[in-house]
Each structure stands twice: as C-alpha cells, then as structure tokens.
Write a protein that holds these residues in place. Structure first.
Motif, PDB file in Angstrom:
ATOM      1  N   THR A 121       0.728   5.910  -0.627  1.00  0.00           N
ATOM      2  CA  THR A 121      -0.027   7.126  -0.904  1.00  0.00           C
ATOM      3  C   THR A 121       0.257   7.574  -2.332  1.00  0.00           C
ATOM      4  OG1 THR A 121       1.721   8.666  -0.226  1.00  0.00           O
ATOM      5  CG2 THR A 121       0.275   7.796   1.519  1.00  0.00           C
ATOM      6  N   ARG A 139      -4.705   9.164   2.150  1.00  0.00           N
ATOM      7  CA  ARG A 139      -5.361   7.912   1.798  1.00  0.00           C
ATOM      8  C   ARG A 139      -4.336   6.919   1.263  1.00  0.00           C
ATOM      9  NH1 ARG A 139     -10.201   9.349  -2.198  1.00  0.00           N
ATOM     10  NH2 ARG A 139     -10.828   7.212  -1.724  1.00  0.00           N
ATOM     11  N   THR A 193       0.849  -1.184   0.000  1.00  0.00           N
ATOM     12  CA  THR A 193       0.000   0.000   0.000  1.00  0.00           C
ATOM     13  C   THR A 193       0.890   1.240   0.000  1.00  0.00           C
ATOM     14  OG1 THR A 193      -0.165   0.062   2.422  1.00  0.00           O
ATOM     15  CG2 THR A 193      -1.839  -1.209   1.220  1.00  0.00           C
ATOM     16  N   THR A 238      -7.665   1.729  -0.447  1.00  0.00           N
ATOM     17  CA  THR A 238      -7.822   0.596   0.465  1.00  0.00           C
ATOM     18  C   THR A 238      -8.860   0.864   1.543  1.00  0.00           C
ATOM     19  OG1 THR A 238      -6.120   1.377   1.998  1.00  0.00           O
ATOM     20  CG2 THR A 238      -5.391   0.026   0.126  1.00  0.00           C
ATOM     21  N   GLY A 239      -9.216   2.141   1.719  1.00  0.00           N
ATOM     22  CA  GLY A 239     -10.093   2.502   2.813  1.00  0.00           C
ATOM     23  C   GLY A 239      -9.341   2.894   4.068  1.00  0.00           C
ATOM     24  N   ASP A 240      -8.022   2.701   4.066  1.00  0.00           N
ATOM     25  CA  ASP A 240      -7.185   3.062   5.196  1.00  0.00           C
ATOM     26  C   ASP A 240      -6.440   4.365   4.905  1.00  0.00           C
ATOM     27  OD1 ASP A 240      -7.863   0.712   6.590  1.00  0.00           O
ATOM     28  OD2 ASP A 240      -6.325  -0.411   5.486  1.00  0.00           O
ATOM     29  N   VAL A 241      -5.848   4.931   5.943  1.00  0.00           N
ATOM     30  CA  VAL A 241      -5.073   6.154   5.796  1.00  0.00           C
ATOM     31  C   VAL A 241      -3.707   5.956   6.440  1.00  0.00           C
ATOM     32  CG1 VAL A 241      -7.079   7.676   5.706  1.00  0.00           C
ATOM     33  CG2 VAL A 241      -5.995   7.162   7.914  1.00  0.00           C
ATOM     34  N   GLN A 242      -2.764   6.748   5.976  1.00  0.00           N
ATOM     35  CA  GLN A 242      -1.420   6.725   6.548  1.00  0.00           C
ATOM     36  C   GLN A 242      -1.418   7.526   7.844  1.00  0.00           C
ATOM     37  OE1 GLN A 242       1.843   9.004   4.650  1.00  0.00           O
ATOM     38  NE2 GLN A 242       2.831   7.019   4.341  1.00  0.00           N
ATOM     39  N   THR A 243      -0.901   6.940   8.885  1.00  0.00           N
ATOM     40  CA  THR A 243      -0.894   7.611  10.178  1.00  0.00           C
ATOM     41  C   THR A 243       0.532   7.991  10.571  1.00  0.00           C
ATOM     42  OG1 THR A 243      -0.703   5.486  11.326  1.00  0.00           O
ATOM     43  CG2 THR A 243      -2.924   6.342  10.941  1.00  0.00           C
TER      44      THR A 243
END
Length: 237
Positions: A163, A210, A161, A197-202
């Motif tokens: 960005t 995203r 995954t 993916t529905g997730d985000v980078q933290t």
C-alpha cells in the motif's frame, strides 16, 4: 616495494539494513546486525559481519558465507557497496575490505540469530565499532538515503505488492522525518514509478487500501535490489 613489505590482505564485510520498531517510540527505524569480536585487534568491540576472503571464494560467496555463519541471514540480494583500504584501518597489517550491503524485509530479518555476540542495533545509534566500521555504516546510510530519492530501492523492504501507506512508512523510517500523506501520494502516483494492481489489502478494520507494485517499465537504471534475480554487480557503486 621492499622485500620486507607486508602482503595486503583482503576481507569482505557486509552491512545489512532492516526496518524494525524503535524500542522507545515504536516508530519504524533502520537497524543492522553487528557481531562482537572475540579476538584482537579490538577484542570485545562490535563490528560488521565479515572476515578474510578465502582463496577459493568469490567476493559475493565470502559475504554470503560469513553472514550465514554469524547471523543465519541469507539475503536474496547482495550488492557491492565500496572498497575501504586506508593504510591505518587495521593495526599492524594492511587490510582492504570489500563491503557489500543488503536490504531485507522484516520477515527475513526475523530469522537472524541474536546471541551474546550477535545483536541488532539502531543504525543511527551504534557504539564505537572496530576498525573503520563506523565510517562504513555512515557511508552505507548515506547511500541508502540518497538512492531512496531517485531509485526503487524502497522495494527491498517491501513485498511484491504494498500500500502507499506502507511505502510512505519506509520513506519516513529511512529519511527520519514525517511525510504528509496526501503530498506523498500525489508525488508517488505522479512519478509513474508505481502502478495499482487492481487488488486491495484485506483484513483491516478500515476501508481496504489499494495495492500497488513498482512499474518495471519505468526502471531508473540503477543497480540494486530491483535487479533480483539477476547476479550481483561486481563493480563498486
């Protein structure tokens, strides 16, 4: 063929590309490891990792072995690039080189050993190499830049995954030019090659970005690192 005709030797060499910061500008650029030859011909000159094909080895096995012995690198994927066999490429003997290439992520490249005889060089600023290895590197760079325009090959420099900023940085590093972020986002999202993916980078200071992955349902049909973990192609590309 006369009785005195010399036998043709087969060698296997590998071009490995990784993205690393430029020493002066800090911008990501394409780098590759080279090894210094310790014997003639071209003793003391830099060259691609490689060596003679052993009788009991497959081509890919030979490429993997010489990489492990010289650089400690073990790429997840080796793709056969091309065969180079001009009659004058090696002084005093006829040598045909089967060339492989690999693209590695930064964390993979970080394990490579660097010594007096093994060093990373910026791909567009390499010195005069032994044999025809400058020609080989030029060809590999051309293939990389060409495939970036129509395939998923940038995936090899990234994790599963990523960005869109990370993906754009790969394109900018390989193509050696700045890309407008908004236009790049529109083109990539419009191509259908990546999906959120529905997730985000933290963990960053700014608004979480995203995360995307490549859309394998939109495979481009080209061989390359997206074929992992399939076996390497045996034909030239």
């Amino acid at each position: 063929m006369t009785a005195h005709a010399a036998a043709v030797q087969v060698a296997v060499s590998t071009v490995i590309f990784a993205l690393r910061p430029h020493e002066d500008t800090g911008r990501m650029t394409v780098w590759l490891p080279l090894v210094r030859r310790i014997r003639d011909p071209f003793g003391g000159r830099w060259a691609l990792p490689g060596g003679p094909l052993e009788p009991d080895e497959d081509l890919a096995e030979s490429a993997a072995r010489t990489l492990a012995e010289t650089t400690l690198l073990a790429p997840q994927y080796l793709e056969q690039l091309y065969a180079f066999g001009n009659t004058d490429r090696s002084p005093g003997e006829r040598v045909v080189s089967i060339v492989y290439w690999a693209l590695v992520r930064s964390d993979e490249a970080a394990v490579a050993v660097e010594t007096e005889n093994v060093r990373w060089f910026e791909a567009d600023s390499i010195p005069g190499l032994a044999f025809d290895h400058n020609l080989i590197v030029d060809y590999a760079l051309w293939r990389l830049r060409n495939k970036l325009e129509y395939s998923h090959i940038a995936h090899a420099f990234l994790g599963e995954t990523f960005t869109l900023s990370e993906l754009r940085e790969v394109h900018e590093a390989v193509l050696q030019k700045s890309l407008d972020p908004a236009n790049f986002r529109r083109q990539i999202e419009g191509s259908g090659q990546v999906v959120p993916t529905g997730d985000v980078q933290t963990g960053g200071r700014h608004r979480p970005a995203r995360l995307y992955r490549y859309n394998r349902d939109a495979a481009d049909g080209t061989s390359g690192p997206l074929a992992w973990p399939a076996a390497p192609a045996q034909g030239t590309t």
